[in-house]
Design an enzyme around this catalytic site. Structure first.
Site, PDB file in Angstrom:
ATOM      1  N   ALA A  63     -69.662 -64.225 -54.072  1.00 44.30           N
ATOM      2  CA  ALA A  63     -69.936 -65.243 -53.063  1.00 44.30           C
ATOM      3  C   ALA A  63     -68.719 -66.154 -52.967  1.00 44.30           C
ATOM      4  O   ALA A  63     -67.900 -66.194 -53.890  1.00 44.30           O
ATOM      5  CB  ALA A  63     -71.159 -66.042 -53.489  1.00 44.30           C
ATOM      6  N   GLY A 102     -71.769 -61.579 -56.312  1.00 48.71           N
ATOM      7  CA  GLY A 102     -72.393 -61.159 -55.063  1.00 48.71           C
ATOM      8  C   GLY A 102     -71.813 -59.848 -54.548  1.00 48.71           C
ATOM      9  O   GLY A 102     -72.507 -59.068 -53.877  1.00 48.71           O
ATOM     10  N   GLU A 125     -71.503 -64.565 -62.887  1.00 48.84           N
ATOM     11  CA  GLU A 125     -72.064 -65.850 -62.454  1.00 48.84           C
ATOM     12  C   GLU A 125     -72.317 -66.811 -63.617  1.00 48.84           C
ATOM     13  O   GLU A 125     -72.145 -68.022 -63.495  1.00 48.84           O
ATOM     14  CB  GLU A 125     -73.381 -65.629 -61.692  1.00 48.84           C
ATOM     15  CG  GLU A 125     -73.219 -65.084 -60.282  1.00 48.84           C
ATOM     16  CD  GLU A 125     -73.152 -63.572 -60.213  1.00 48.84           C
ATOM     17  OE1 GLU A 125     -72.893 -62.931 -61.258  1.00 48.84           O
ATOM     18  OE2 GLU A 125     -73.343 -63.028 -59.113  1.00 48.84           O
TER      19      GLU A 125
HETATM   20  C1  3H9 Z   1     -71.712 -65.315 -56.843  1.00 51.31           C
HETATM   21  O1  3H9 Z   1     -71.268 -64.291 -56.407  1.00 51.31           O
HETATM   22  C2  3H9 Z   1     -73.131 -65.739 -56.644  1.00 51.31           C
HETATM   23  C3  3H9 Z   1     -74.050 -64.663 -56.143  1.00 51.31           C
HETATM   24  O2  3H9 Z   1     -74.657 -63.999 -57.223  1.00 51.31           O
HETATM   25  C4  3H9 Z   1     -75.201 -65.217 -55.357  1.00 51.31           C
HETATM   26  C5  3H9 Z   1     -74.898 -65.956 -54.117  1.00 51.31           C
HETATM   27  C6  3H9 Z   1     -76.125 -66.410 -53.403  1.00 51.31           C
HETATM   28  N1  3H9 Z   1     -64.760 -67.713 -54.030  1.00 51.31           N
HETATM   29  O3  3H9 Z   1     -58.192 -65.712 -59.604  1.00 51.31           O
HETATM   30  P1  3H9 Z   1     -57.106 -65.549 -58.617  1.00 51.31           P
HETATM   31  C7  3H9 Z   1     -59.726 -67.626 -55.012  1.00 51.31           C
HETATM   32  S1  3H9 Z   1     -70.728 -66.396 -57.700  1.00 51.31           S
HETATM   33  C8  3H9 Z   1     -63.772 -68.470 -53.535  1.00 51.31           C
HETATM   34  O4  3H9 Z   1     -55.911 -66.392 -58.752  1.00 51.31           O
HETATM   35  P2  3H9 Z   1     -56.653 -62.868 -59.576  1.00 51.31           P
HETATM   36  C9  3H9 Z   1     -59.055 -68.336 -56.168  1.00 51.31           C
HETATM   37  O5  3H9 Z   1     -59.508 -69.669 -56.260  1.00 51.31           O
HETATM   38  C10 3H9 Z   1     -69.117 -65.650 -57.672  1.00 51.31           C
HETATM   39  N2  3H9 Z   1     -62.481 -68.345 -53.897  1.00 51.31           N
HETATM   40  O6  3H9 Z   1     -56.654 -64.011 -58.475  1.00 51.31           O
HETATM   41  C11 3H9 Z   1     -57.598 -68.230 -55.776  1.00 51.31           C
HETATM   42  O7  3H9 Z   1     -57.356 -69.207 -54.784  1.00 51.31           O
HETATM   43  P3  3H9 Z   1     -55.965 -69.959 -54.743  1.00 51.31           P
HETATM   44  C12 3H9 Z   1     -68.992 -64.549 -58.642  1.00 51.31           C
HETATM   45  C13 3H9 Z   1     -62.184 -67.423 -54.806  1.00 51.31           C
HETATM   46  O8  3H9 Z   1     -56.100 -61.678 -58.923  1.00 51.31           O
HETATM   47  C14 3H9 Z   1     -57.513 -66.866 -55.098  1.00 51.31           C
HETATM   48  O9  3H9 Z   1     -58.851 -66.548 -54.708  1.00 51.31           O
HETATM   49  N3  3H9 Z   1     -67.624 -64.066 -58.656  1.00 51.31           N
HETATM   50  C15 3H9 Z   1     -63.166 -66.609 -55.377  1.00 51.31           C
HETATM   51  O10 3H9 Z   1     -56.056 -63.366 -60.838  1.00 51.31           O
HETATM   52  C16 3H9 Z   1     -57.001 -65.760 -56.005  1.00 51.31           C
HETATM   53  O11 3H9 Z   1     -57.773 -65.774 -57.199  1.00 51.31           O
HETATM   54  C17 3H9 Z   1     -66.718 -64.547 -59.517  1.00 51.31           C
HETATM   55  O12 3H9 Z   1     -66.989 -65.399 -60.334  1.00 51.31           O
HETATM   56  C18 3H9 Z   1     -64.511 -66.766 -54.946  1.00 51.31           C
HETATM   57  N4  3H9 Z   1     -65.513 -66.010 -55.441  1.00 51.31           N
HETATM   58  O13 3H9 Z   1     -58.183 -62.610 -59.923  1.00 51.31           O
HETATM   59  C19 3H9 Z   1     -65.329 -63.973 -59.416  1.00 51.31           C
HETATM   60  N5  3H9 Z   1     -62.582 -65.785 -56.267  1.00 51.31           N
HETATM   61  O14 3H9 Z   1     -54.945 -68.909 -54.471  1.00 51.31           O
HETATM   62  C20 3H9 Z   1     -64.316 -65.080 -59.374  1.00 51.31           C
HETATM   63  C21 3H9 Z   1     -61.273 -66.065 -56.236  1.00 51.31           C
HETATM   64  O15 3H9 Z   1     -56.166 -70.962 -53.672  1.00 51.31           O
HETATM   65  N6  3H9 Z   1     -62.968 -64.595 -59.183  1.00 51.31           N
HETATM   66  N7  3H9 Z   1     -61.029 -67.065 -55.365  1.00 51.31           N
HETATM   67  O16 3H9 Z   1     -55.817 -70.584 -56.109  1.00 51.31           O
HETATM   68  C22 3H9 Z   1     -62.246 -63.990 -60.145  1.00 51.31           C
HETATM   69  O17 3H9 Z   1     -62.703 -63.732 -61.247  1.00 51.31           O
HETATM   70  C23 3H9 Z   1     -60.802 -63.680 -59.847  1.00 51.31           C
HETATM   71  O18 3H9 Z   1     -60.412 -64.494 -58.763  1.00 51.31           O
HETATM   72  C24 3H9 Z   1     -60.516 -62.210 -59.453  1.00 51.31           C
HETATM   73  C25 3H9 Z   1     -59.037 -62.099 -58.969  1.00 51.31           C
HETATM   74  C26 3H9 Z   1     -60.718 -61.330 -60.688  1.00 51.31           C
HETATM   75  C27 3H9 Z   1     -61.405 -61.755 -58.349  1.00 51.31           C
END
Ligand code: 3H9
Length: 693
Positions: A63, A102, A125
């Protein structure tokens, strides 16, 4: 469909493509696009099956976390996923990169899942203080059984595609082009008439768990003991339990309620704050845009003690060749042997084989001469905290290191500018302050000296990130950010002891707050002599009681006695009347009147003193942002994540309240350092917050 979602049709297969860089987060536009796309392809007689695919580096990473601070926008994700699952044509998820949260739930709503062999997937999450809120806690247990689902949901750790195949999460893994592999799978599903698999209707695995709940309950209880103080893991377990005991629709409705409850709570706000704070901390505001981190293929670490050895392991773990240098042959031998022992211990604990140990150990070469730094791109000095010694080493490095090598010091207290002055290239000198044990703790304070160049700074940050650390740039002052705040707390610990708080009461106040250990138990574990020597070096008098204990040879656990007593090698300390008597005597000598001190007062005094020092650090520009301080304390000192770091916590309480309490405590204790720092006083007067500076 929408700005971020489109449909392409190839040979009767509709490929729904999302392109929402950088990580294809499931924003309102994406959700809307996916919903409309499914409606459209279902109505299109030319379409026989559907592939859900994402452009760029990853399948949906979850999400859009930034939307969580705003009211939900329809369609919510669970509606989109239910719509995908209800589609009457086969839907195949084409998973590459990281299918998380999500994003993974979207895949679970599809009828089939094909993954690139390099893909990772999971439900992180819980690390944001949440539970999967779009069917994850209901569909995953139906697919792989409630206990395995619980492992993934409560840990939040992703699994690789290979493991996912073993678990039965994905139907197929492929190398090469994920889009064409998923299209081929969709064609096969049509050609062979594979029955559509809707996980919401699976019950076999749950029926078995329902017949005997005891194994699930035992498993959940074991997992939750390690998650003390956190709401989300417990609620994750409640929701998985609902999957077993309630119909899908009811379990899903409750899951959504749990999600909203957690999302609106302070623990999730704190953990989301930390997610973004970690990423923001890697930025240096005045860094020119065109500066890129330099390549680091060879590292040299000087000093084979505990710290140097730990740092060498950090790089070896990341596949980088390291030369560990110690001019004393015995120390080098001991250091290399310790590294091997450490790896052997980890291997034994995690079931890794001898190859795993050999591979890592093989990346570390010992050397007894500083000349071995010649080829290194990054040199990290980790010797004893002695300015004269460091001066000598940096003068030698200036002569021996290749041009453009980063000359880093791991000093925790000494002046990086003074160290840099020993060289003719201060622009290449930077601090890289690792935290013990270096191979475990994620924090690296990257210390920017007055003359540190952008290239050196960018490389120090970039390589720290590349080896899995959380780098935070700080300025030069005694103790930098983390230790300076630690000293502010230590000062109050000592004063509280003199004023009448028992060592056990101080530790309990901090563990009740959420720290894994109290400050005195930590001293006993680390060795009271370690801090004592550092204070002697620095001429610091902040900890007279710890100093007295050290002088008595009470070094902590290793001598069986410290602030607490450890009879016969016990790991949990007991009260020691000798320590109580010592403290009472020292209080008498200093004319300190002793009194009863409540747990609340201990907590306030310790935490607010840290906040106050944090305010001074911000004001002096030693830390660039309040959120950087939070990252330092969470990743370097085990600050409880549910409180989001000291400055986030301060904003929850309010600057006004903290300033008022500090002023009272300064008055009653006579300790002027407790008087509100000017920045805190200003925020209190203006109703401001650290997070808004
Ligand atoms: C969820 O899904 C809830 C659902 O169950 C239910 C909903 C109803 N949203 O980490 P990076 C941004 S909760 C917004 O540097 P990498 C991040 O801030 C979510 N922004 O890259 C950064 O921005 P900036 C569950 C996001 O290659 C840029 O993207 N999911 C999100 O080292 C690059 O990110 C997670 O918890 C997001 N979801 O790693 C996954 N994700 O450039 C969270 C990233 O402005 N994300 N951004 O600083 C991660 O673990 C890592 O970002 C990922 C990439 C592994 C994907």
């Amino acid at each position: 469909m929408t700005q971020t979602v489109g449909i392409e049709i190839e040979d009767g297969i509709a490929i729904v493509v999302t392109d929402n860089p950088p990580v294809n987060a499931l924003s309102a536009d994406v959700r809307n696009g996916l919903f409309k796309a499914i409606e459209t392809v279902e109505a299109d007689a030319n379409v026989e099956a559907v592939v859900i695919h994402c452009a760029g580096r990853t399948f949906f990473a979850g999400a859009d976390i930034r939307e969580f601070d705003k009211p939900p926008v329809s369609p919510v994700l669970s509606e989109v996923i239910d719509r995908i699952e209800a589609c009457t044509k086969p839907v195949v998820a084409a998973m590459h990169g990281t299918a998380l949260g999500g994003g993974f739930e979207v895949a679970l709503g599809c009828h089939f899942r094909v993954a690139l062999a390099s893909a990772k997937m999971g439900l992180p999450e819980v690390k944001l203080g949440l539970l999967p809120g779009a069917g994850g806690t209901q569909r995953l247990p139906r697919l792989i059984g409630p206990q395995k689902a619980l492992d993934m949901i409560v840990s939040g750790d992703p699994v690789g595609a290979g493991k996912a195949l073993d678990l039965g999460i994905v139907d197929n893994t492929v190398d090469g082009d994920i889009r064409s592999a998923a299209v081929a799978f969709a064609k096969k599903a049509v050609a062979e008439g594979l029955p559509i698999r809707r996980l919401s209707m699976f019950d076999e695995r749950l029926a078995a768990a329902r017949a005997d709940m005891a194994p699930f309950e035992e498993h959940a209880a074991a997992l939750l003991t390690r998650k003390r103080g956190l709401d989300a893991p417990r609620i994750c377990a409640d929701s998985v339990r609902n999957a077993i005991t309630l119909p899908f629709a009811e379990g899903s409705r409750k899951e959504r309620e749990f999600f909203m409850h957690l999302k609106n709570g302070v623990q999730s706000a704190a953990q989301r704050h930390l997610f973004f704070a970690e990423r923001t901390a890697q930025r240096v505001d005045d860094m020119p845009k065109d500066v890129r981190p330099g390549k680091v293929e060879q590292v040299a670490v000087i000093g084979a003690g505990t710290m140097g050895g730990g740092i060498a392991m950090v790089f070896a773990n990341a596949g980088i060749a390291v030369t560990l240098i110690d001019v004393q042959a015995e120390a080098l031998k001991r250091g290399l042997a310790n590294i091997e022992k450490n790896y052997a211990r980890t291997a034994a604990r995690s079931g890794k084989g001898d190859d795993w140990i050999a591979e890592r150990v093989g990346r570390i070469t010992g050397a007894e001469s500083l000349e071995a730094v010649a080829q290194a791109d990054l040199i990290i000095e980790a010797v004893f905290e002695d300015m004269a010694l460091k001066h000598k080493i940096f003068a030698d490095l200036d002569r021996l290191a290749k041009p453009g090598a980063i000359l880093a010091t791991n000093t925790s207290t000494l002046d990086v500018d003074e160290i840099a002055a020993a060289t003719k290239r201060p622009e290449w000198v930077v601090g890289m302050h690792f935290f013990s044990p270096a191979n475990v703790m994620r924090l690296v304070e990257v210390v920017r000296g007055r003359k540190t160049g952008f290239q050196a700074l960018a490389t120090a940050i970039g390589i720290s990130r590349a080896v899995g650390k959380a780098p935070v740039t700080v300025g030069v002052c005694f103790g930098f950010v983390g230790n300076r705040m630690l000293y502010a707390r230590t000062r109050q610990v000592e004063r509280l002891l003199l004023e009448g708080a028992a060592p056990q009461a101080i530790d309990k106040a901090m563990t009740d707050f959420g720290f894994a250990m109290g400050p005195l138990a930590v001293s006993d574990l680390a060795g009271i002599d370690v801090g004592w020597r550092a204070r002697q070096q620095a001429g610091s008098k902040i900890a007279p009681i710890a100093d007295a204990l050290a002088e008595m040879g009470r070094y902590g656990q290793k001598t069986g006695k410290g602030f607490h007593l450890y009879p016969e090698g016990a790991r949990r300390g007991e009260p020691d009347p000798e320590v109580d008597a010592l403290i009472a005597r020292m209080a008498g000598e200093r004319g300190v009147k002793r009194r009863e001190i409540s747990s609340e007062e201990i907590t306030e005094r310790l935490i607010y003193a840290m906040v106050n020092e944090g305010a001074r650090i911000l004001e002096e520009g030693i830390a660039a942002r309040a959120s950087d301080i939070d990252i330092i304390w969470v990743f370097g000192y085990g600050w409880p994540v549910q409180h989001g770091g000291p400055m986030f916590h301060a904003d929850q309480i309010g600057a006004g309240m903290i300033a008022a309490r500090l002023a009272q405590m300064a008055e009653s204790s006579g300790d002027e350092t407790l008087a509100p720092a000017p920045l805190l006083a200003r925020l209190a007067a203006e109703g401001g917050a650290f997070g808004k500076l």
